[in-house]
Design an enzyme around this catalytic site. Structure first.
Site, PDB file in Angstrom:
ATOM      1  N   TRP A 183       0.829  -1.199   0.000  1.00 19.95           N
ATOM      2  CA  TRP A 183       0.000   0.000   0.000  1.00 19.95           C
ATOM      3  C   TRP A 183       0.870   1.259   0.000  1.00 19.95           C
ATOM      4  O   TRP A 183       0.526   2.259  -0.619  1.00 19.95           O
ATOM      5  CB  TRP A 183      -0.908   0.001   1.232  1.00 19.95           C
ATOM      6  CG  TRP A 183      -1.743   1.241   1.389  1.00 19.95           C
ATOM      7  CD1 TRP A 183      -2.970   1.493   0.848  1.00 19.95           C
ATOM      8  CD2 TRP A 183      -1.407   2.419   2.151  1.00 19.95           C
ATOM      9  NE1 TRP A 183      -3.416   2.741   1.222  1.00 19.95           N
ATOM     10  CE2 TRP A 183      -2.480   3.327   2.019  1.00 19.95           C
ATOM     11  CE3 TRP A 183      -0.314   2.784   2.927  1.00 19.95           C
ATOM     12  CZ2 TRP A 183      -2.480   4.579   2.643  1.00 19.95           C
ATOM     13  CZ3 TRP A 183      -0.307   4.021   3.537  1.00 19.95           C
ATOM     14  CH2 TRP A 183      -1.377   4.902   3.402  1.00 19.95           C
ATOM     15  N   HIS A 184       2.007   1.184   0.682  1.00 22.16           N
ATOM     16  CA  HIS A 184       2.869   2.364   0.783  1.00 22.16           C
ATOM     17  C   HIS A 184       3.560   2.709  -0.533  1.00 22.16           C
ATOM     18  O   HIS A 184       3.959   3.860  -0.731  1.00 22.16           O
ATOM     19  CB  HIS A 184       3.925   2.155   1.872  1.00 22.16           C
ATOM     20  CG  HIS A 184       3.426   2.427   3.243  1.00 22.16           C
ATOM     21  ND1 HIS A 184       2.742   1.489   3.996  1.00 22.16           N
ATOM     22  CD2 HIS A 184       3.482   3.539   4.023  1.00 22.16           C
ATOM     23  CE1 HIS A 184       2.423   2.018   5.166  1.00 22.16           C
ATOM     24  NE2 HIS A 184       2.853   3.258   5.209  1.00 22.16           N
ATOM     25  N   GLY A 185       3.743   1.766  -1.401  1.00 18.85           N
ATOM     26  CA  GLY A 185       4.402   2.088  -2.653  1.00 18.85           C
ATOM     27  C   GLY A 185       4.563   0.882  -3.556  1.00 18.85           C
ATOM     28  O   GLY A 185       4.655  -0.255  -3.092  1.00 18.85           O
TER      29      GLY A 185
ATOM     30  N   PHE B 118       2.030   8.462  -1.269  1.00 17.18           N
ATOM     31  CA  PHE B 118       1.259   7.246  -1.044  1.00 17.18           C
ATOM     32  C   PHE B 118      -0.229   7.466  -1.281  1.00 17.18           C
ATOM     33  O   PHE B 118      -0.983   6.539  -1.158  1.00 17.18           O
ATOM     34  CB  PHE B 118       1.496   6.723   0.371  1.00 17.18           C
ATOM     35  CG  PHE B 118       2.958   6.571   0.698  1.00 17.18           C
ATOM     36  CD1 PHE B 118       3.800   5.934  -0.193  1.00 17.18           C
ATOM     37  CD2 PHE B 118       3.486   7.092   1.866  1.00 17.18           C
ATOM     38  CE1 PHE B 118       5.147   5.803   0.103  1.00 17.18           C
ATOM     39  CE2 PHE B 118       4.827   6.959   2.167  1.00 17.18           C
ATOM     40  CZ  PHE B 118       5.651   6.323   1.275  1.00 17.18           C
TER      41      PHE B 118
END
Length: 501
Positions: A348-350, A501
């Site tokens: 989800w962060h990248g 993000f």
């Protein structure tokens, strides 16, 4: 952005006003910019005049929020509106439909659309790059712009649909109410992630800001601005970025200090944004959830995730971990659910394997701690063991931040390799020379850690002292902070880390 209010007034031309009003990717409307505070002041004055007219207030804040998002992502603010339309009307169907199969179908459609948009904008190029590496091909795809904050507002709209499916809330009264919830500008682009069940009931509530809330908002905004614009930006530009860009050009001691520097930088940057978001919302009469609770005071990784990015960790727990079965389907399934939650949280962060590694590392640590707890292998916490638990937890978190920050696995490995040579390279004289060369950086790093580890009761005393000051005393503090931001600010706006993000 080294612009004072006076210089902005001196450059007040129709051309400049047009530039401020239109989308410019190099000049987003972010909380740490002078432009934002000028625009917010004008917005707030009008808000005060219309706050008793609920419908007008809703339209006004929503339109301003869409403009705020337009200044960050240009025409992609249409994506926010599209997502809101889809989830509002599907949400009504989910809630009002009696047949369970149809309700589940509408929920699946909502999740597919939301995750599909997120996957397209965030992961398409990542997927194609990996295919090219595996097949040794050169398949090319157009560059895809990642709309700022898409991960945050996607999670918010998804939780709305899921909560309606679970019958844990009622739908928003109108589309404007729902759009207000999704687009609310203080937390739109970097959180905290707000639950519809907590926020939507506030929308039509009577506007009422107590003196305590006003003072609290003022302290949060000032503190957040200091953490972001003074501490995080300065140590980033003048030290951390340089080392992480070319770690092999720096000594092992400098690499180690850069890791400690980034560890406090990302905290000051992200918690600073959250503080300002919560403070701005308080001024408008809305309560947002706490997002940080001194995370580096943790004695385990489990505790760390109860203190770091609380709105995300609780979202992952309630909508992903529990949905996969949580701890209800046996020990091995619990471990797998923990790992997959953090694995997907990393993704989800990248869209990069380094984020996956970061998330998987935390997942493995959570499994290890749960395993030790299940088999009674955990040492009791006392005054002798607590420092050891803290030291291990802090350095494990800092170690994984290397992979979070580095632009590639190679860079991360270069930093780790370089640091391991510190015993062979270190000398007190050399370390003192480095500290002297970066004295202002190290002073701000020290201030950042000091503020983080400062006892809560001491922070409360400082807040009470601030609240007891007359208006001109508070104005002097704000003016001094603005001057300090002006002195240390770089020539360009430094976006918040979590904007990506």
């Amino acid at each position: 952005m080294n612009n004072t209010f006076l210089s902005m007034l001196q450059n007040l031309t129709f051309e400049n006003i047009g530039n401020w009003l239109t989308y410019n990717p190099k000049e987003p409307l972010i909380f740490s910019s002078v432009l934002f505070f000028v625009v917010f002041l004008l917005f707030f004055l009008v808000y005060q005049a219309i706050q008793k007219k609920i419908n007008l207030r809703i339209y006004y804040v929503t339109i301003f929020s869409l403009y705020f998002y337009y200044k960050s992502s240009g025409a992609y603010f249409g994506l926010l509106i599209f997502s809101s339309i889809v989830d509002f009307y599907l949400g009504k169907l989910i809630y009002e439909t009696k047949e369970k199969a149809k309700r589940k179908l509408y929920l699946i459609i909502s999740l597919v659309i939301n995750l599909g948009l997120l996957a397209y904008f965030k992961y398409t190029n990542f997927f194609i790059d990996n295919i090219n590496q595996i097949l040794e091909s050169n398949f090319a795809f157009q560059d895809i712009f990642l709309p700022i904050g898409i991960s945050f507002f996607t999670f918010q709209t998804m939780s709305y649909s899921i909560d309606l499916y679970r019958k844990e809330m009622k739908p928003a009264e109108s589309f404007w109410d729902f759009l207000f919830f999704v687009s609310f500008f203080p937390q739109l682009v970097a959180g905290p992630i707000v639950r519809a069940a907590d926020f939507i009931p506030q929308i039509r509530g009577k506007y009422f800001v107590t003196k305590e809330n006003f003072n609290r908002a003022f302290v949060l905004i000032i503190g957040g601005l200091f953490k972001k614009a003074v501490i995080a930006d300065y140590i980033s530009i003048n030290f951390v970025d340089r080392v992480f860009d070319s770690p092999m050009l720096y000594s092992p001691f400098e690499n180690l200090m850069a890791v400690y520097g980034y560890t406090i930088q990302i905290y000051c940057d992200f918690s600073g944004y959250s503080d300002m978001a919560i403070g701005l919302a308080l001024l408008l009469g809305f309560t947002l959830p706490e997002n940080f609770r001194t995370p580096y005071n943790s004695f385990s990784i489990t505790e760390f995730w109860r203190r770091w990015h609380i709105s995300l960790s609780s979202w992952l727990r309630d909508y992903l971990y529990i949905s996969m079965g949580g701890n209800r389907k046996g020990t091995m399934r619990t471990y797998m659910n923990l790992f997959m939650t953090m694995f997907l949280g990393g993704l989800w962060h990248g869209a990069a394997w380094k984020f996956v590694f970061w998330g998987a590392g935390h997942g493995i640590a959570l499994i290890y701690e749960k395993l030790c707890k299940n088999y009674n292998l955990v040492l009791p916490k006392n005054r002798f063991t607590k420092p050891i638990f803290w030291l291990l937890t802090f350095h494990f978190v800092a170690f994984l931040w290397i992979y979070f920050r580095a632009d590639s696995f190679k860079t991360a490995l270069d930093i780790v390799t370089n640091i391991t040579q510190i015993a062979n390279d270190f000398s007190i004289q050399n370390a003192l020379e480095i500290v002297e060369g970066y004295k202002y950086v190290f002073i701000l790093i020290g201030i950042g850690y000091f503020l983080h580890f400062m006892p809560v009761r001491f922070l409360e005393k400082l807040e009470n002292m601030h609240n007891s000051l007359p208006w001109y005393g508070k104005s002097a503090i704000l003016g001094g902070l603005c001057w300090l931001v002006y002195v240390v600010a770089s020539s360009e706006i430094q976006p918040f880390i979590y904007f990506q993000f």
